[in-house]
Motif scaffolding. Structure first.
Motif, PDB file in Angstrom:
ATOM      1  N   SER A  23      35.463 -42.771   3.471  1.00  0.00           N
ATOM      2  CA  SER A  23      34.234 -43.234   2.828  1.00  0.00           C
ATOM      3  C   SER A  23      34.485 -44.241   1.696  1.00  0.00           C
ATOM      4  N   ASN A  24      33.445 -44.998   1.381  1.00  0.00           N
ATOM      5  CA  ASN A  24      33.450 -45.937   0.247  1.00  0.00           C
ATOM      6  C   ASN A  24      34.579 -46.973   0.307  1.00  0.00           C
ATOM      7  N   ASN A  25      34.866 -47.488   1.489  1.00  0.00           N
ATOM      8  CA  ASN A  25      35.896 -48.512   1.706  1.00  0.00           C
ATOM      9  C   ASN A  25      37.302 -48.071   1.297  1.00  0.00           C
ATOM     10  N   SER A  46      41.835 -47.194  -2.814  1.00  0.00           N
ATOM     11  CA  SER A  46      40.505 -47.770  -2.959  1.00  0.00           C
ATOM     12  C   SER A  46      40.561 -49.214  -3.421  1.00  0.00           C
TER      13      SER A  46
END
Length: 120
Positions: A23-25, A46
């Motif tokens: 998730s979230n790149n 991230s």
């Protein structure tokens, strides 16, 4: 600090690792050949540059010698690692997850990946 793309390129240079988007790149890197219970070598890399490498199976002497700060869950934050430090911690993590001896880790023997950066 290395960019997200630069860190991903370093992880991708290790042919043993498989990239898994989350998730979230963010991305995780899985070491399927691990002889340990855990297969995730790196987690939550991230776009901010933050991420963690698995230190759970590393010998305490290696952790101390390298100055790694391992959190209570067994992960090493790599946010501020240089390219050389990142390559080295990945190599040590792979060796520790594959059951290699401390002596092999300490020799600095290079694992099979695309870069010549860490050859000693």
């Amino acid at each position: 600090m290395l960019s997200f793309e630069h860190k991903k390129a370093i992880f991708r240079s290790f042919k043993q690792l498989q990239e898994k988007p989350i998730s979230n790149n963010r991305v995780n890197y899985v070491y399927r050949e691990s002889l340990q219970r855990g297969k995730i070598l790196a987690r939550e890399l991230s776009p901010s540059g933050n991420g963690y490498v698995n230190g759970k199976y590393m010998d305490s002497e290696i952790i101390k010698k390298k100055g790694y700060n391992v959190d209570p869950r067994g992960w090493i934050n790599i946010a501020n690692f240089s390219e050389q430090q990142l390559r080295e911690v990945i190599e040590i993590a792979i060796r520790s997850m594959s059951g290699k001896s401390v002596e092999m880790i300490q020799t600095g023997t290079n694992l099979n990946h695309d870069s010549n950066e860490m050859k000693q």
